[in-house]
Write an enzyme that holds these catalytic residues in place. Sequence first.
Site, PDB file in Angstrom:
ATOM      1  N   ASN A  89      42.589  28.574  38.378  1.00  0.00           N
ATOM      2  CA  ASN A  89      42.019  29.847  38.808  1.00  0.00           C
ATOM      3  C   ASN A  89      42.854  31.050  38.372  1.00  0.00           C
ATOM      4  OD1 ASN A  89      40.227  31.471  40.883  1.00  0.00           O
ATOM      5  ND2 ASN A  89      42.349  31.978  41.362  1.00  0.00           N
ATOM      6  N   TYR A 154      40.640  39.547  26.794  1.00  0.00           N
ATOM      7  CA  TYR A 154      40.150  38.847  27.979  1.00  0.00           C
ATOM      8  C   TYR A 154      38.992  37.917  27.634  1.00  0.00           C
ATOM      9  CZ  TYR A 154      38.177  37.976  32.591  1.00  0.00           C
ATOM     10  OH  TYR A 154      37.689  37.367  33.723  1.00  0.00           O
ATOM     11  N   LYS A 158      38.807  33.739  27.743  1.00  0.00           N
ATOM     12  CA  LYS A 158      37.853  33.014  28.567  1.00  0.00           C
ATOM     13  C   LYS A 158      36.911  32.155  27.721  1.00  0.00           C
ATOM     14  CE  LYS A 158      39.273  34.355  32.599  1.00  0.00           C
ATOM     15  NZ  LYS A 158      39.883  33.382  33.542  1.00  0.00           N
ATOM     16  N   ILE A 187      33.028  40.150  40.271  1.00  0.00           N
ATOM     17  CA  ILE A 187      33.344  39.670  41.620  1.00  0.00           C
ATOM     18  C   ILE A 187      34.334  40.632  42.263  1.00  0.00           C
ATOM     19  CG2 ILE A 187      34.222  37.752  42.999  1.00  0.00           C
ATOM     20  CD1 ILE A 187      31.700  37.010  41.455  1.00  0.00           C
ATOM     21  N   THR A 189      37.333  41.366  43.907  1.00  0.00           N
ATOM     22  CA  THR A 189      38.640  40.763  44.190  1.00  0.00           C
ATOM     23  C   THR A 189      39.720  41.811  43.927  1.00  0.00           C
ATOM     24  OG1 THR A 189      39.068  40.010  41.926  1.00  0.00           O
ATOM     25  CG2 THR A 189      37.772  38.536  43.349  1.00  0.00           C
TER      26      THR A 189
END
Length: 249
Positions: A89, A154, A158, A187, A189
């Site tokens: 994660n 990024y 991924k 999301i 976060t």
Amino acid sequence: MRLEGKVALVSGGARGQGAVEARLFATEGARVVICDVLEDEGRQVEAEINERGGECLFLRLDVTSEANWQDVVAATVERFGKLDILVNNAGIYRTETVEETSEELWDQVMDINGKGVFLGTKAAIPEMRKAGGGSIINISSVAGLVGSEMSAAYGSSKGAVRIFTKATAIQYAGDKIRANSIHPGIIETPMTAHMLADEEQYRYRLGRTPLGRIGKPEDVAFGALYLASDESSFVTGSELVIDGGRTAM
């Protein structure tokens, strides 16, 4: 309980999405090891899970260190006897374009987001083989499926996680080790807080999400729970997209 008797290791488990995954796994019966460089936050999550009757251990982990990964996996097995589930994660989010991305930034993003997943997987496989199988869950992103106007390193990192997951699934299916990737959209976060605090960015992200809301860590955690459980015993090498419909547009 969907994970009763299982042992799970969650990297980046000190806060945000990883912490929610760890709490949910513990609620569903797993003994959980959370790993992070954020020691104070990690120990708080550890204490919270144990106070609620779960079994949790926090260990400091730099995901870019192979030796550190080996130590963490060894400590997990020493404490709980085996390793059934790995959630890779941990990650960082950057939004620079190709020209804005320095060589140093590229290497940092690739090291944490890509190399970290590789090293965690490599360290976990021998113990999962001993346990008779396991589930590896790699947190990728919708940026690993489609191009982005906002980032270079990024999305590339991924995308690497996506293909690495498939390679792992094929190579270790005979050991009953499954590997799947999760591809979240936006999301809410700590990692995205700075972006969502910008009203223009918030409206932009919301406008590109057909379900009309920003995702919550729980949305991803329940997907991870499914992939960690025996309910997904015939699922490997797949991509679970949790993006509110973003990539369907």
